[in-house]
Design a protein around this motif. Structure first.
Motif, mmCIF file in Angstrom:
data_model
loop_
_atom_site.group_PDB
_atom_site.id
_atom_site.type_symbol
_atom_site.label_atom_id
_atom_site.label_comp_id
_atom_site.label_asym_id
_atom_site.label_seq_id
_atom_site.Cartn_x
_atom_site.Cartn_y
_atom_site.Cartn_z
ATOM 1 N N LEU A 51 0.834 -1.200 0.000
ATOM 2 C CA LEU A 51 0.000 0.000 0.000
ATOM 3 C C LEU A 51 0.873 1.257 0.000
ATOM 4 C CD1 LEU A 51 -2.754 1.381 0.179
ATOM 5 C CD2 LEU A 51 -2.650 1.121 2.668
ATOM 6 N N VAL A 109 -10.162 -4.877 2.799
ATOM 7 C CA VAL A 109 -9.954 -3.550 2.219
ATOM 8 C C VAL A 109 -10.969 -3.231 1.116
ATOM 9 C CG1 VAL A 109 -8.342 -2.069 0.985
ATOM 10 C CG2 VAL A 109 -7.507 -3.586 2.784
ATOM 11 N N ILE A 150 1.049 4.266 -2.783
ATOM 12 C CA ILE A 150 0.831 5.663 -2.401
ATOM 13 C C ILE A 150 1.993 6.527 -2.896
ATOM 14 C CG2 ILE A 150 0.762 7.248 -0.434
ATOM 15 C CD1 ILE A 150 -0.789 5.102 1.100
ATOM 16 N N GLU A 208 -2.269 -11.882 2.062
ATOM 17 C CA GLU A 208 -2.482 -10.634 1.328
ATOM 18 C C GLU A 208 -3.825 -10.626 0.618
ATOM 19 O OE1 GLU A 208 -0.199 -7.963 -2.055
ATOM 20 O OE2 GLU A 208 0.904 -9.417 -0.866
ATOM 21 N N TRP A 228 -6.926 -7.909 1.296
ATOM 22 C CA TRP A 228 -7.476 -7.030 0.262
ATOM 23 C C TRP A 228 -8.919 -7.385 -0.104
ATOM 24 C CZ3 TRP A 228 -5.506 -2.544 -1.263
ATOM 25 C CH2 TRP A 228 -4.161 -2.290 -0.977
ATOM 26 N N GLY A 232 4.140 7.213 2.316
ATOM 27 C CA GLY A 232 4.048 5.930 1.615
ATOM 28 C C GLY A 232 5.408 5.278 1.440
#
Length: 231
Positions: free
Chosen positions: A4, A123, A8, A115, A119, A80
């Motif tokens: 992430l 997320v 960013i 992961e 996600w 980030g």
């Protein structure tokens, strides 16, 4: 955190910065492994860590000075970059400990399953509930060209992780991450070749320092360490 943060940094500052900013991660991984389970940091490794830190100061400081003079600082992009460095360093330390009792292919499978869970189950649904068109974004991945790019990315990323995880039990987290740090050099070269982007001087100089620091860590004579860890 790492993935992430990297995205960013890419979105707010650029791909070259995102690739090079994360080169600080061997510092995080080495220090955590040292304090957590006693992995040794030799004088040469400490020298390499110091050079990498100087590289990180150059990468972040050069960009910040330029943006401060213009009055437009993309703080979230620099955050980030720090997230990427911290995330991959922490992951290396955790993987180094976990691989004491498991094989790299097991660690790799669990890592990517974790992961996907983060996600797709957490997320993406949360962002969709907040009003972002996440599922329509995800469906765009099924376009032929996008799918081809993702397949190649998955193959190279998976190969990278198998080798990365395999290195930790053999040469230690610090050396394994130090060698992996060389990806920043290739990233700058390929970003220039494919997109024609010339990075800022601070990114080039800072990246070069990080690569020099990595070479200092990985060219150490292995006979200097009888074991990777202290008592």
């Amino acid at each position: 955190m790492a993935i992430l943060g990297s995205f960013i940094a890419m979105g707010f500052i650029g791909g070259a910065f995102a690739a090079v900013a994360a080169l600080l991660y061997p510092v995080v991984g080495s220090v955590l492994a040292y304090y957590w389970y006693g992995e040794k940091i030799s004088k040469r490794a400490a020298l390499g860590i110091g050079i990498i830190i100087l590289g990180g100061i150059t990468i972040f400081g050069g960009g910040l000075l330029t943006e401060l003079s213009s009055g437009n600082v993309q703080w979230i992009g620099y955050l980030g970059g720090l997230m990427a460095a911290a995330g991959w360093g922490i992951e290396g330390a955790i993987a180094g400990k976990g691989l004491d009792i498991s094989e790299p292919d097991v660690g790799l499978t669990l890592r990517f399953l974790g992961e996907n869970i983060i996600w797709w189950i957490i997320v993406v649904p949360v962002l969709a509930l907040l009003g972002y068109p996440m599922y329509s974004f995800a469906l765009q991945a099924f376009e032929p060209l996008t799918m081809l790019v993702l397949i190649f990315a998955g193959i190279t990323f998976g190969f990278c992780y198998v080798c990365w995880y395999k290195s930790f039990p053999l040469i230690g987290v610090g050396r394994g991450q130090g060698i992996g740090n060389l990806y920043g050099l290739f990233a700058i070269i390929f970003i220039f070749l494919f997109f024609g982007d010339v990075p800022q001087w601070s990114i080039i100089v800072g990246g070069a320092l990080c690569v020099i620091g990595s070479f200092a860590m990985i060219t150490e004579d292995t006979s200097a360490l009888e074991t990777l860890r202290g008592e």
